[in-house]
Design a protein around this motif. Structure first.
Motif, mmCIF file in Angstrom:
data_model
loop_
_atom_site.group_PDB
_atom_site.id
_atom_site.type_symbol
_atom_site.label_atom_id
_atom_site.label_comp_id
_atom_site.label_asym_id
_atom_site.label_seq_id
_atom_site.Cartn_x
_atom_site.Cartn_y
_atom_site.Cartn_z
ATOM 1 N N ASP A 1 -7.855 8.052 -5.348
ATOM 2 C CA ASP A 1 -8.172 6.884 -6.309
ATOM 3 C C ASP A 1 -6.902 6.289 -6.764
ATOM 4 N N ALA A 2 -5.791 6.800 -6.819
ATOM 5 C CA ALA A 2 -4.667 6.368 -7.444
ATOM 6 C C ALA A 2 -3.846 5.462 -6.470
ATOM 7 N N VAL A 3 -4.355 5.692 -4.993
ATOM 8 C CA VAL A 3 -3.657 4.388 -4.013
ATOM 9 C C VAL A 3 -4.019 3.266 -4.267
ATOM 10 N N MET B 1 0.815 -1.126 0.057
ATOM 11 C CA MET B 1 -0.093 0.026 -0.017
ATOM 12 C C MET B 1 0.761 1.327 0.031
ATOM 13 N N GLU B 2 0.738 2.121 -0.878
ATOM 14 C CA GLU B 2 1.125 3.420 -0.884
ATOM 15 C C GLU B 2 1.096 4.111 0.504
ATOM 16 N N ASN B 3 2.257 4.822 0.818
ATOM 17 C CA ASN B 3 2.392 5.582 2.081
ATOM 18 C C ASN B 3 1.057 6.421 2.300
ATOM 19 N N LEU B 4 0.464 6.285 3.190
ATOM 20 C CA LEU B 4 -0.814 7.014 3.504
ATOM 21 C C LEU B 4 -0.679 8.266 3.622
ATOM 22 N N ILE B 5 0.451 8.475 4.735
ATOM 23 C CA ILE B 5 0.892 9.768 5.131
ATOM 24 C C ILE B 5 1.342 10.715 3.955
ATOM 25 N N SER B 6 1.799 10.223 3.029
ATOM 26 C CA SER B 6 2.301 11.029 1.844
ATOM 27 C C SER B 6 1.003 11.320 1.118
ATOM 28 N N LEU B 7 0.122 10.455 0.950
ATOM 29 C CA LEU B 7 -1.465 10.943 0.425
ATOM 30 C C LEU B 7 -1.909 12.207 1.286
ATOM 31 N N VAL B 8 -1.707 12.145 2.621
ATOM 32 C CA VAL B 8 -2.494 13.089 3.346
ATOM 33 C C VAL B 8 -1.465 14.642 3.111
ATOM 34 N N ILE C 1 -5.431 7.503 9.603
ATOM 35 C CA ILE C 1 -5.724 7.873 7.970
ATOM 36 C C ILE C 1 -6.410 6.569 7.508
ATOM 37 N N LYS C 2 -5.950 5.703 7.679
ATOM 38 C CA LYS C 2 -6.411 4.440 7.154
ATOM 39 C C LYS C 2 -8.091 4.182 7.419
ATOM 40 N N SER C 3 -8.297 4.603 8.679
ATOM 41 C CA SER C 3 -9.730 4.450 9.156
ATOM 42 C C SER C 3 -10.568 5.490 8.569
ATOM 43 N N LEU D 1 -9.422 21.727 -5.779
ATOM 44 C CA LEU D 1 -8.927 21.001 -4.729
ATOM 45 C C LEU D 1 -9.497 19.591 -4.354
ATOM 46 N N TYR D 2 -10.763 19.400 -4.302
ATOM 47 C CA TYR D 2 -11.524 18.331 -4.172
ATOM 48 C C TYR D 2 -11.313 17.526 -5.224
ATOM 49 N N ARG D 3 -11.227 17.943 -6.322
ATOM 50 C CA ARG D 3 -10.980 16.831 -7.498
ATOM 51 C C ARG D 3 -9.654 16.259 -7.432
ATOM 52 N N SER D 4 -8.785 17.136 -6.966
ATOM 53 C CA SER D 4 -7.426 16.700 -6.952
ATOM 54 C C SER D 4 -7.193 15.791 -5.836
ATOM 55 N N ALA D 5 -7.914 15.911 -4.704
ATOM 56 C CA ALA D 5 -7.969 15.001 -3.608
ATOM 57 C C ALA D 5 -8.601 13.594 -4.038
ATOM 58 N N GLN D 6 -9.605 13.841 -4.794
ATOM 59 C CA GLN D 6 -10.263 12.529 -5.352
ATOM 60 C C GLN D 6 -9.249 11.711 -6.073
ATOM 61 N N GLU D 7 -8.629 12.330 -7.012
ATOM 62 C CA GLU D 7 -7.783 11.703 -7.912
ATOM 63 C C GLU D 7 -6.235 10.856 -7.158
#
Length: 608
Positions: free
Chosen positions: A604-606, A1-8, A295-297, A595-601
């Motif tokens: 979804d990429a994870v 799984m990609e690093n969730l902290i990097s995602l946030v 983050i995962k939860s 912003l929201y579309r970027s966050a969604q992408e």
């Protein structure tokens, strides 16, 4: 799984870049929905030393009074051993800092850029990313230190202002509170514990950190606190030993300081049994793991919130309409497009797609019919009036067979009274068309966007209706005048035959003015008037529809379009003078939607 902290981290950086700092506004905030760790502590609690120990670098401004005056979003990225350490600021995206003294200076300079060289505070965060083999993947938000007294150059409200800022971050349910308290002070007086208890009374999202354990008075220790006996939190307390001021002055290496801290807990009789969960290294690893689990939860709920908010933002942007084009051609196209939308709404009202057009039929079927019935033809054809008009029409030469001139005068005097109901029908239809124009304008959302254009289009439409009313009235009254000007011959050709059947044409002139004879004339005239009235009852609506309704559908804004084509760019710009508040709202919504579309992408990429 990609690093969730990097995602946030990516989403947080996008939030700041697009103006979402979690502050109160009329826009939805994504920042508040992102899990984060906020570092809270009073002045001189050792908060900065804890952060520097986690990072392994001296990089935070130091000094007397309030040093941290803006939130610092600190994003740590672990890189491979042997690679060079460096730092990056989001506001300087193409610049890498390898000198961490320069990082310290840039934090001070960027704070001053936002707050000026005053000692005021700001809620706009600074984003700093540090890439090092000596860190774990972790994101922390360093908040201004809580204080009890304003220093020189600061307003008295600064104490409450800082507390309000800290509370605005840690009161959010997605925020983990890292409460820093010095061990050499009574825990009951700890600012960090006090404010964290207010927002998290059960201690479910508070992690306690005890600093300056090595500075406690001889004969005292912090075992009861670290074992959770004095003040229990859901997560175990963690003790740290920071560098002393002498070590800081001597620029003692942070890696060496970590080793010294580790040895302190391992060799201390009071703390050796807790050594495995003490120290800044353990603190960093525990925070990283805990943040990733949180983050995962939260991801499923975050995905749902993002999808819902995107729909809401798109809906409002659609309601506000498109922004004004920059060039004259684009402006002209925009105006034409809006006018066509208005015309379509107007036509739908007339054609039955929208309510209102049925009222026109009501004018013909109810008002016109009732007005025609109210015409008192029998009064105009009374015995006295018939006698008067017949004799006047005969003049000095009495009529021989039928009183033709008398008939004409009698019939014309009746038919001319139909002009009034005909005019009233035209006016009634005009009033309905005006109402439909107003309805169509209120239903054309794009016109609400541009007040001046709305006024111009409304005026043009009303002027067009006034012109059509004049033409319709002229055409409709001509129908009445035609009936007055030329009587139907076939109807009167029957009269001589009837006379031959009912009486002698050689009657005396006095017999021809008898009551019976005059009643017969009046009755004949009334029959003709009723026949003509029935004809006009059908033809007046046709004239009104042809001249007024049909033309309104076909050419309501034709003259406006003609004049529009002659306007220069500046004049077109005036027509599209949108409310500045609406323009700003659209800009803000577009940024927030981005912003929201970027966050969604990103989510979804994870690879889940």
């Amino acid at each position: 799984m990609e690093n969730l902290i990097s995602l946030v981290n990516k989403i947080q950086r996008a939030c700041t870049a697009l103006g979402d700092n979690g502050e109160e506004s009329a826009l939805p905030t994504l920042w508040d929905s992102l899990p984060s760790i906020a570092v809270v502590g009073g002045q001189s609690s050792g908060k900065s030393s804890v952060l520097e120990s986690i990072v392994g670098k001296d990089f935070l401004p130091r000094g007397a009074g309030i040093v941290t005056r803006r939130p610092l979003v600190l994003q740590l990225h672990r890189i491979d051993e042997g690679k060079k350490e460096y730092a990056e600021f989001m506001h300087l995206p193409r610049k890498q800092f390898t000198d961490f003294a320069a990082v310290r200076q840039e934090i001070s300079d960027e704070t001053d850029r936002e707050t000026g060289r005053t000692k005021l505070i700001s809620g706009v965060p600074i984003h700093l990313s540090i890439f090092s083999p000596n860190v774990v993947d972790l994101t922390l938000v360093d908040l201004p230190g809580l204080t009890k007294v304003a220093v020189e150059g600061q307003p008295e409200s600064i104490v409450q202002d800082i507390e309000n800022m800290v509370r605005s971050f840690i009161e959010k349910p997605n925020c983990i509170v890292l409460a820093i308290s010095p061990a050499n002070q009574d825990l009951a007086t700890s600012d960090a514990i006090r404010i964290s208890r207010e927002v998290d009374p059960k201690g479910e999202r508070t992690i306690g950190v005890l600093t300056k354990i090595d500075l406690m008075d001889k004969g005292t220790n912090a075992v009861d606190i670290l074992e959770g006996k004095s003040y229990k939190l859901q997560f175990p307390w963690i003790g740290v030993v920071n560098r002393s001021q002498a070590d800081i002055n001597k620029s003692v290496d942070m890696i060496a300081a970590r080793r010294k801290e580790r040895e302190y807990f391992q060799n201390s009789p009071e703390y050796s049994h807790l050594a495995h969960r003490m120290g800044s290294e353990h603190l960093a690893k525990m925070l990283s793991k805990h943040l990733e689990n949180v983050i995962k939860s939260r991801i499923p709920g975050l995905q749902s919130l993002i999808s819902k908010t995107i729909v809401e933002l798109e809906t409002e942007l659609s309601r506000l309409g498109k922004p004004v084009a920059a060039d004259a051609g684009g402006k002209l196209y925009t105006i034409m497009d809006i006018c066509r939308a208005f015309e379509q709404n107007f036509k739908e009202h007339l054609d039955g797609g929208r309510p209102g057009g049925d009222k026109i039929y009501g004018v013909f079927d109810n008002q016109l019919s009732a007005d025609l019935k109210r015409l008192q033809f029998d009064r105009q054809l009374s015995m006295e009036n018939v006698r008067k008009l017949i004799t006047e029409a005969d003049g000095y030469q009495p009529h021989l067979i039928a009183p033709e001139k008398g008939y004409r005068r009698l019939i014309e005097s009746c038919l001319v009274s139909i002009r009034s109901p005909a005019e009233a029908a035209v006016d009634a239809v005009h009033s309905i068309l005006k109402d439909l124009v107003n309805k169509a304008m209120s239903e054309t959302m794009e016109l609400k966007q541009y007040p001046t254009l709305r006024v111009e289009v409304g005026n043009a439409a009303i002027e067009s209706l006034e012109r059509l009313r004049g033409e319709s009235k002229k055409g409709t009254l001509q129908l009445v005048d035609m009936e007055c000007g030329y009587l139907t011959v076939e109807f009167f050709r029957k009269l001589p035959q009837d006379l031959e059947k009912g009486g002698s044409p050689t009657q005396s002139i006095f017999d021809r003015y008898s009551d019976a004879y005059l009643r017969r004339v009046g009755s004949t005239a009334l029959s003709y008037v009723n026949m003509t009235c029935a004809t006009l009852k059908n033809s007046i609506p046709k004239s009104i529809v042809y001249c007024q309704v049909r033309e309104a559908k076909r050419s309501l804004l034709d003259l406006f379009f003609t004049e529009l084509g002659k306007k220069e760019s500046k004049q077109l710009t005036k027509l599209l003078d949108e409310d500045p508040a609406v323009m700003q709202r659209r800009t803000n919504l577009a940024k927030r939607l981005e912003l929201y579309r970027s966050a969604q992408e990103e989510i979804d990429a994870v690879a889940w």
